[in-house]
Design an enzyme around this catalytic site. Structure first.
Site, PDB file in Angstrom:
ATOM      1  CE  LYS A 153       1.660 -17.038  -2.562  1.00 33.50           C
ATOM      2  NZ  LYS A 153       0.961 -18.700  -3.227  1.00 33.50           N
ATOM      3  CG  ASP A 212      -7.635  -4.518   0.992  1.00 29.99           C
ATOM      4  OD1 ASP A 212      -9.099  -4.648   1.548  1.00 29.99           O
ATOM      5  OD2 ASP A 212      -7.972  -4.636  -0.182  1.00 29.99           O
ATOM      6  CG  ASP A 240     -13.934  -7.097   1.456  1.00 27.23           C
ATOM      7  OD1 ASP A 240     -13.235  -6.620   2.286  1.00 27.23           O
ATOM      8  OD2 ASP A 240     -13.951  -7.126   0.306  1.00 27.23           O
ATOM      9  CG  ASP A 247      -2.156 -20.073  -2.251  1.00 29.55           C
ATOM     10  OD1 ASP A 247      -1.244 -20.441  -0.596  1.00 29.55           O
ATOM     11  OD2 ASP A 247      -1.518 -20.640  -2.615  1.00 29.55           O
ATOM     12  CE1 TYR A 254      -3.434  -3.023   1.084  1.00 29.83           C
ATOM     13  CE2 TYR A 254      -4.334  -1.200   0.641  1.00 29.83           C
ATOM     14  CZ  TYR A 254      -4.477  -2.286   0.969  1.00 29.83           C
ATOM     15  OH  TYR A 254      -5.716  -2.939   0.286  1.00 29.83           O
TER      16      TYR A 254
HETATM   17  C1  IPM Z   1     -10.769  -1.720   3.765  1.00 25.40           C
HETATM   18  C2  IPM Z   1     -10.729  -0.587   2.353  1.00 25.40           C
HETATM   19  C3  IPM Z   1      -9.659   0.145   1.700  1.00 25.40           C
HETATM   20  C4  IPM Z   1      -8.565  -0.617   1.497  1.00 25.40           C
HETATM   21  C5  IPM Z   1     -10.271   1.018   0.658  1.00 25.40           C
HETATM   22  C6  IPM Z   1     -10.827   2.093   0.843  1.00 25.40           C
HETATM   23  C7  IPM Z   1      -8.513   2.493   0.175  1.00 25.40           C
HETATM   24  O1  IPM Z   1     -10.455  -1.910   1.165  1.00 25.40           O
HETATM   25  O2  IPM Z   1     -10.030  -1.273   4.289  1.00 25.40           O
HETATM   26  O3  IPM Z   1     -10.359  -2.872   3.170  1.00 25.40           O
HETATM   27  O4  IPM Z   1      -7.708  -1.329   0.283  1.00 25.40           O
HETATM   28  O5  IPM Z   1      -7.562  -1.031   2.611  1.00 25.40           O
HETATM   29 MG    MG Z   2     -10.845  -3.889   1.730  1.00 26.49          MG
END
Ligand code: IPM
Ligand code: MG
Length: 368
Positions: A191, A248, A252, A224, A140
């Protein structure tokens, strides 16, 4: 003096869910926990107001606040703005300049919602995972990060994954400390089979464990395979510690296991101040700005409300108040109240964002 909360509602459904969080904060205000509440702009709305995703003045306020509570940033309206001032840049600057290296993303399956999971109920019932994501390093922020022109007329895009020893050590320590007050298990994901940063990650996590946290159980997985295990048998995990990008993605995945992205809070914490012991902190729902449903009263405010519970727990040493708020959310769900994200075909009628906020406030009275 009452601690200051800086609210940054942001874009899309951000302002709607933050309005409900404010109602909850006001309830605690009436019950002996006072806050000085300030509000400011971040993301696309900040760009519209002054051409930046977050202004220096807002950054100053964030640095002074006892906790920052953020809604969401971004939306198609700002697709065309320059990369440096895109809405997400505001969030990334907050993380970086506040030094919020530890991102805590709990994925907890509320019993009343187990049937909304994309996995079968028996795989997710009782699920309680905590993803500890490194938040201020890795790809990042690594330099160089650019698109270069090549002599042959092509372009070359470069992102750089960088981790120094101390960055890995401090995030590993956070994961081990949290595991001690949970089920005592940490799984580290990287990884190392293809990335040098993965080799160092594995080495430093292993050493930190041996030297300081040998009482905690440590396992390692390639990221993975970890993603695969998260959807195969998620309950094997207690705490997962991983880098910024894997965190990240994996968070999700973990979020979806619990039924709805609309339920998940997060905390981003800095290092404790050597004098006061206080950590800089930002709390935000994991869901994004959801521009497709913005302004319709359909957003689920529970992730924002549960983020406030995390603030009570981690910034204000108010664990009992946090427990009470989490119980109130459980009560509301057990009563069958649902926003549109959780009704689905054949489900009952949905209540609005504001009605859900009111229901949580009412449930706080009986959650004591
Ligand atoms: C998260 C989001 C952010 C990230 C974006 C909005 C920059 O996806 O907080 O997970 O990638 O960290
Ligand atoms: Mg995210």
């Amino acid at each position: 003096m009452a601690p200051t909360l800086l609210l940054l509602p942001g874009d899309g459904i951000g302002p709607e869910v933050m309005a409900e969080m404010r109602k909850v904060a006001r309830w605690f205000d009436r019950h002996g926990l006072s806050f000085e509440i300030e509000e400011d702009l971040v993301g696309g709305c900040a760009f519209d107001a002054h051409g930046q995703a977050i202004s220096d003045a807002t950054m100053e306020r964030a640095l002074r606040a006892d906790a920052v509570l953020l809604g969401a940033v971004g939306g198609p309206k700002w697709d065309g703005v320059p990369y440096e001032v895109r809405p997400e840049a505001g969030l990334l600057r907050l993380r970086k300049d506040l030094g919020l290296f530890a991102n805590l993303r709990p994925a907890k399956c509320f019993d009343a919602l187990a049937d909304f999971s994309s996995l079968k109920r028996e795989l997710v019932e009782g699920l309680d995972i905590l993803i500890v994501r490194e938040l201020t390093g890795g790809v990042y922020f690594g330099e160089p990060k650019e698109i270069r022109d090549l002599p042959n007329g092509e372009k070359r895009a470069i992102d750089t994954q960088v981790y120094d020893t101390h960055e890995i050590e401090r995030i590993a320590a956070v994961a081990f400390e949290l595991a001690r007050v949970r089920q005592g298990r940490v799984c580290s994901m990287e990884k190392r089979n293809v990335m040098k940063s993965g080799v160092l990650w594995h080495e430093v996590v292993t050493r930190t464990h041996r030297e300081r946290f040998a009482d905690v159980e440590l396992s390692h997985m390639l990221a993975d395979a970890g993603g695969m295990q998260l959807v195969r048998n998620p309950r094997q995990f207690d705490v997962i510690v991983t880098d910024n990008l894997f965190g990240d993605i994996l968070s999700d995945v973990a979020a979806m296991l619990t039924g709805s992205l609309g339920m998940l809070p997060s905390a981003s914490l800095g290092a404790p101040d050597p004098e006061t012991g206080r950590r800089r902190a930002l709390y935000e729902p994991v869901h994004g700005s959801a521009p497709d449903i913005a302004g319709q009263g359909r957003a689920n405010p529970l992730a924002a409300i549960l983020s406030f519970a995390m603030a009570l727990r981690y910034s204000f040493d108010a664990g009992e108040a946090a427990d009470r708020l989490e119980r109130a959310v459980e009560l509301v769900l057990a009563d069958g109240l649902r926003t549109a994200d959780l009704t689905g075909p054949g489900g009952g009628a949905a209540i609005s964002t504001a009605e859900m906020g009111d229901a949580v406030v009412a449930a706080l009275d009986r959650a004591g």
